[in-house]
Design an enzyme around this catalytic site. Structure first.
Site, PDB file in Angstrom:
ATOM      1  N   LYS A 138       0.823  -1.216   0.000  1.00 58.90           N
ATOM      2  CA  LYS A 138       0.000   0.000   0.000  1.00 58.90           C
ATOM      3  C   LYS A 138       0.854   1.262   0.000  1.00 58.90           C
ATOM      4  CE  LYS A 138      -0.660  -0.165   5.026  1.00 58.90           C
ATOM      5  NZ  LYS A 138      -1.655  -0.325   6.103  1.00 58.90           N
ATOM      6  N   ARG A 139       2.040   1.136   0.545  1.00 61.33           N
ATOM      7  CA  ARG A 139       2.959   2.267   0.580  1.00 61.33           C
ATOM      8  C   ARG A 139       3.411   2.706  -0.821  1.00 61.33           C
ATOM      9  NH1 ARG A 139       5.981   4.341   4.940  1.00 61.33           N
ATOM     10  NH2 ARG A 139       4.656   4.170   6.776  1.00 61.33           N
TER      11      ARG A 139
END
Length: 511
Positions: free
Chosen positions: A260-261
């Site tokens: 997700k980063r």
RNA sequence: GGCCCGUUCGUCUAGGGGUUAGGACGCAAGAUUUUCAUUCUUGUAACACGGGUUCGAUUCCCGUACGGGCUACCA
């Protein structure tokens, strides 16, 4: 052969990762192709990681991309409930049954005690080598076990893994994979809070829900050996589902799986929909709000790790269903290729019906305060769809189709304009303002005649006319824009342009 | 560390004992569109390495390297 039943079983711990959407897609394609059922099961057995709204997000995502479950949370079905927290008692019953069958046992070791053990001993695991020295129903006298149980002492139920056997799995994607039971740990099946772990819940539910094929991420491959042991322990080996472990989706650059980063890091969406977390760091944009068409996302995802052979790239959902086969899924991880995703979106926008595009553009236009008809939106769609990549581009790149020109391209203006053109453009404005019938084709002919009558070349006037209407040298055909804008607006833009260019020319000459 | 999985152009992939190793994205060049974009054409670029097996390996086998996953009372 009986109709397959497959499930997509996400955990509601936050926004659904795009890789999860792909897993859902492959499950869906397989089910639909075989005339089977696609089931949505919510695996919320970890109360600590539960995130409100995540379940809703998952369901909304499936609806957006068009992968509608036949059964599941929010979709009915005869095998419910489909939310694991609603099935708590079922797991407890089966866990105890396993103890009765001698395939599992009670363990009273506290998490803290095990933590201490792990800190002291490198590579400590709860298995056939260590369980004899730990606090469980294998080492304690039966009476004491019963006493502890009656007293309500916290305990878990662990799988009793007998060493010395080879466990063979026939993975539909990878072929035979062999594990040695001696290397497996005694996994916790039922936690002290009464909830099952993934391993127990997944086997019990897949069995009870008559799941025939388990298509899931590669991260589950190592624990599949435990799952096989569980099927055997329950005596369900004859109806054990077939397994297919999907390759992971990797980062666009660098090593590791897509996280997700990476969304923020690379400026790309890695989630289907926008997610508003508690903090900005926990909030993410998605494919939908970026302006992707769901069909494009599906097509992109389908080909990320799978290809039927042949040279076709564009597949509708129905074509994907027809072409899909588990055997053609790649074994290696697939790098997330955002350029390709963009390309798919562009292709889908180009191919989309103007009316359909109009419905997508409407909320974007309204958000900017543009009040226009559906017919006009469809017209804009037709004019711009070969020049955009994302939905918002219609109102951003093509803003001049909704409001006055904000800025004229200075370089183009200086290059093409000269004061001698002022009277020409005044005459042109008059022509445009009064010309009948006002349509693109007729106007184009009239303007070109006008240009040659003035002894000028099209290249002297047309670029400036484009500037007058759009402010930029890019964009749709000039007379198509004029027709869309209408006679009054076109004439008005010409007047404003002449006034601006007149002033601009002076400063250009002087400066 | 242990266990398991993987490795064809930069990327997604097709293929499969003998092929000019195919397509797509990207990139580059050209054509068309008196804009831009689209479209079309062309070009660019790959079988990780080392051993086998074989008349012949990118393809089969074994290693190595590299990458990945798992190793929780998380999924």
């Amino acid at each position: 052969m009986t109709k397959p039943r497959v499930r997509f079983a996400p955990s509601p711990t936050g926004a659904l990762h795009i890789g999860g959407v792909r897993t859902a897609l492959y499950n869906y394609l397989f089910a639909k192709q075989q005339g089977g059922a696609f089931i949505l099961r919510i695996e919320d057995t970890d109360q600590n990681r539960y995130v409100p709204g995540a379940e809703k997000y998952i369901i909304e995502t499936l609806r957006w991309v068009g992968l509608i479950p036949d059964e599941g949370v929010d979709f009915d079905g005869a095998y419910g409930p489909y939310r694991q927290s609603d099935r708590k008692e079922i797991y407890q019953k089966y866990a105890r049954e396993l103890v009765t069958r001698g395939r599992a046992y009670y363990a009273f070791d506290t998490p803290e005690a095990l933590e201490v053990r792990r800190a002291a001993e490198e590579n400590f695991t709860y298995n056939h080598l260590t369980r004899g020295g730990l606090t469980n129903s294998l080492t304690l006298p039966a009476a004491e076990v019963q006493h502890r149980l009656d007293a309500g002492e916290p305990c878990v139920i662990r799988l009793l893994v007998e060493p010395g056997q080879a466990i063979r799995i026939n993975d539909l994607i990878r072929g035979e994979v062999v594990f040695q039971s001696s290397e497996l740990d005694d996994k916790v099946l039922l936690k002290a809070d009464g909830m099952p772990t993934y391993h127990l819940a997944n086997i019990v539910d897949d069995h009870l829900m008559a799941i025939t094929h388990v298509i899931r991420g590669e991260e589950w491959l190592p624990s599949t050996a435990h799952h096989v042991l569980l099927y055997e322990g329950f005596g369900w080996q004859d109806t054990m589902p077939q397994f297919a472990h999907l390759p992971l989706i990797l980062k666009p650059v660098g090593n590791g799986k897509l996280s997700k980063r990476d969304g923020a890091k690379f400026g790309i969406p890695v989630f289907p929909l926008e997610w508003k977390g508690a903090t900005p760091e926990d909030s993410f944009s998605g494919f939908r709000d970026t302006g992707f068409l769901p069909e494009a996302v599906i097509n992109f995802l389908a080909l990320l790790g799978w290809h039927p052979g042949g040279e076709q790239e564009i597949f509708s959902l129905n074509e994907l269903i027809a072409a899909f086969s588990i055997e053609h899924i790649s074994k290696g991880g697939a790098r997330f290729d955002y350029e390709k995703a963009r390309w798919f979106n562009q292709k889908y926008i180009q191919a989309a019906d103007n009316g359909v595009l109009a419905t997508h553009i409407r909320p974007l236009a309204e958000a900017k305060g543009y009040r226009v008809s559906d017919a006009y939106l469809a017209q804009v769609a037709g004019l711009m769809k070969e020049r955009v990549t994302f939905l918002p581009d219609f109102v951003e790149v093509g803003y001049y189709l909704f409001e006055s020109v904000r800025v004229y391209d200075a370089e183009a203006l200086h290059k093409k304009w000269n004061t001698g053109l002022s009277p020409v453009f005044e005459d042109l404005t008059d022509l445009v303002a009064t010309f009948e019938p006002f349509n693109g084709v007729a106007l184009e002919e009239a303007v070109k005649n006008f240009i040659s009558a003035k002894g000028l070349k099209p290249g002297d006037v047309l670029p400036l006319l484009r500037l007058a209407l759009a402010g930029t040298m890019k964009g749709p055909a000039i007379f198509d824009m004029a027709e869309a804008l209408g006679q009054d607006e076109t004439a008005e833009r010409l007047r404003r342009f002449v006034a601006y260019a007149g002033k601009n020319a002076e400063s250009a000459v002087n400066g």
